[in-house]
Design an enzyme around this catalytic site. Structure first.
Site, mmCIF file in Angstrom:
data_model
loop_
_atom_site.group_PDB
_atom_site.id
_atom_site.type_symbol
_atom_site.label_atom_id
_atom_site.label_comp_id
_atom_site.label_asym_id
_atom_site.label_seq_id
_atom_site.Cartn_x
_atom_site.Cartn_y
_atom_site.Cartn_z
ATOM 1 N N MET A 1 -3.725 -7.254 -7.728
ATOM 2 C CA MET A 1 -3.154 -8.258 -8.629
ATOM 3 C C MET A 1 -4.244 -9.187 -9.176
ATOM 4 S SD MET A 1 -0.116 -7.130 -8.518
ATOM 5 C CE MET A 1 1.025 -8.334 -9.199
ATOM 6 N N ARG A 2 -5.253 -8.562 -9.794
ATOM 7 C CA ARG A 2 -6.381 -9.352 -10.283
ATOM 8 C C ARG A 2 -6.885 -8.674 -11.552
ATOM 9 N NH1 ARG A 2 -9.676 -12.844 -7.633
ATOM 10 N NH2 ARG A 2 -8.587 -12.636 -5.673
ATOM 11 N N LEU A 3 -7.235 -9.464 -12.545
ATOM 12 C CA LEU A 3 -7.758 -8.874 -13.785
ATOM 13 C C LEU A 3 -9.127 -8.250 -13.535
ATOM 14 C CD1 LEU A 3 -6.947 -11.396 -16.675
ATOM 15 C CD2 LEU A 3 -6.027 -9.097 -16.343
ATOM 16 N N ILE A 4 -9.351 -7.092 -14.139
ATOM 17 C CA ILE A 4 -10.643 -6.410 -14.029
ATOM 18 C C ILE A 4 -11.599 -7.017 -15.071
ATOM 19 C CG2 ILE A 4 -11.807 -4.172 -14.283
ATOM 20 C CD1 ILE A 4 -10.008 -4.332 -11.784
ATOM 21 N N HIS B 1 2.116 0.026 -13.353
ATOM 22 C CA HIS B 1 2.837 -1.239 -13.508
ATOM 23 C C HIS B 1 4.346 -0.981 -13.477
ATOM 24 C CE1 HIS B 1 3.398 -5.405 -14.641
ATOM 25 N NE2 HIS B 1 4.326 -4.983 -15.472
ATOM 26 N N ASN C 1 -4.175 2.031 -14.068
ATOM 27 C CA ASN C 1 -3.307 1.097 -13.353
ATOM 28 C C ASN C 1 -1.868 1.588 -13.436
ATOM 29 O OD1 ASN C 1 -2.477 -1.398 -12.078
ATOM 30 N ND2 ASN C 1 -1.854 -2.170 -14.092
ATOM 31 N N GLY D 1 0.786 -1.234 0.000
ATOM 32 C CA GLY D 1 0.000 0.000 0.000
ATOM 33 C C GLY D 1 0.812 1.276 0.000
ATOM 34 N N ASN E 1 1.817 3.016 -2.615
ATOM 35 C CA ASN E 1 1.195 3.945 -3.570
ATOM 36 C C ASN E 1 -0.118 4.490 -3.021
ATOM 37 O OD1 ASN E 1 2.702 4.176 -6.307
ATOM 38 N ND2 ASN E 1 2.856 2.005 -5.774
HETATM 39 C C1 GAR Z 1 3.590 -1.471 -7.322
HETATM 40 O O1 GAR Z 1 4.975 -1.472 -7.559
HETATM 41 C C2 GAR Z 1 2.816 -1.663 -8.613
HETATM 42 O O2 GAR Z 1 3.465 -1.095 -9.716
HETATM 43 C C3 GAR Z 1 2.738 -3.160 -8.721
HETATM 44 O O3 GAR Z 1 2.495 -3.568 -7.403
HETATM 45 C C4 GAR Z 1 3.201 -2.712 -6.508
HETATM 46 C C5 GAR Z 1 2.337 -2.372 -5.315
HETATM 47 O O4 GAR Z 1 3.113 -1.717 -4.340
HETATM 48 N N1 GAR Z 1 1.694 -3.572 -9.610
HETATM 49 C C6 GAR Z 1 1.783 -4.590 -10.475
HETATM 50 O O5 GAR Z 1 2.747 -5.338 -10.535
HETATM 51 C C7 GAR Z 1 0.576 -4.768 -11.401
HETATM 52 N N2 GAR Z 1 0.770 -5.776 -12.373
HETATM 53 P P1 GAR Z 1 2.437 -0.926 -3.136
HETATM 54 O O6 GAR Z 1 1.414 -1.874 -2.496
HETATM 55 O O7 GAR Z 1 3.562 -0.634 -2.196
HETATM 56 O O8 GAR Z 1 1.793 0.310 -3.682
#
Ligand code: GAR
Length: 195
Positions: free
Chosen positions: A90-93, A109, A107, A12, A14
């Site tokens: 981490m789940r497809l919409i 990535h 999103n 969390g 972000n």
């Molecule tokens: C982030 O780095 C995001 O880019 C990635 O998950 C992390 C979550 O970090 N997302 C993916 O890989 C999507 N395919 P956080 O929980 O510390 O924000």
């Protein structure tokens, strides 16, 4: 301010940056709700600390994706959500959410898409021995990390990097880039960059 929902299932970081910028008025958004699909996720504590309501669910308690997405859409509509922000969900919409929020789901990535989609993007970049990777913010479609790209920023990979160091460099960029892109989206007309 624009009412937003954040979907997150991980640490969390972000979520925390976006929610705090919204709270201090640096982002003209109200974070109305966190949607979380992992019971033990750290992000839930961050939401509680900030007084942001949480809708958490276990996919296995529902018959199918449509069933839990219907419930999510109801909650989002109750909260007047206008923009959905995925941050480590981490789940497809599925179609239920996509149809309820057309071109209103974004999103982030941790790679320069279309390279290294899916899970473990940072490790994938190390395995491929690329010299540059980065961060992508994109609109969400039915695919895995495939929607129209809104913004990208490069991160250099050095021979000293391991997954921890590279991830930390990437996250520093994410924490700056994602709020900036969200602000652009809420200030301008929110539209698909490409179709
Ligand atoms: C982030 O780095 C995001 O880019 C990635 O998950 C992390 C979550 O970090 N997302 C993916 O890989 C999507 N395919 P956080 O929980 O510390 O924000």
């Amino acid at each position: 301010p624009t009412n937003i929902a954040i979907f997150a299932s991980g640490s969390g970081s972000n979520f925390d940056k976006i929610a705090k910028k919204a709270e201090t008025g640096h982002l003209t958004c109200n974070v109305k709700i966190l949607i979380c699909d992992k019971e033990q996720a750290m992000v839930m504590e961050k939401a509680q600390a900030l007084g942001i309501p949480v809708f958490s669910f276990r996919a296995k308690d529902y018959e199918n994706k449509e069933a839990f997405e219907k419930e999510i859409v109801d909650r989002l509509q109750e909260e007047g959500v206008e923009l959905v922000v995925l941050a480590g969900y981490m789940r497809l919409i599925g179609t239920t959410l996509l149809e309820a929020f057309p071109n209103r789901i974004v999103n982030i990535h941790p790679s320069l898409l279309p390279s290294f989609p899916g899970k473990d993007a940072v490790q994938q970049a190390l395995d491929a021995r690329v010299k540059v990777t980065g961060v992508t913010v994109h609109f969400v479609d039915e695919g895995m990390d495939t929607g129209p790209i809104i913004a990208q920023e490069a991160v250099r990979v050095t021979t000293e990097d391991d997954v921890t160091s590279l991830q930390s460099k990437i996250q520093q960029v994410e924490h700056r880039l994602y709020p900036a892109v969200i602000q652009q989206l809420v200030e301008g007309e929110m539209y698909r960059v490409t179709t």
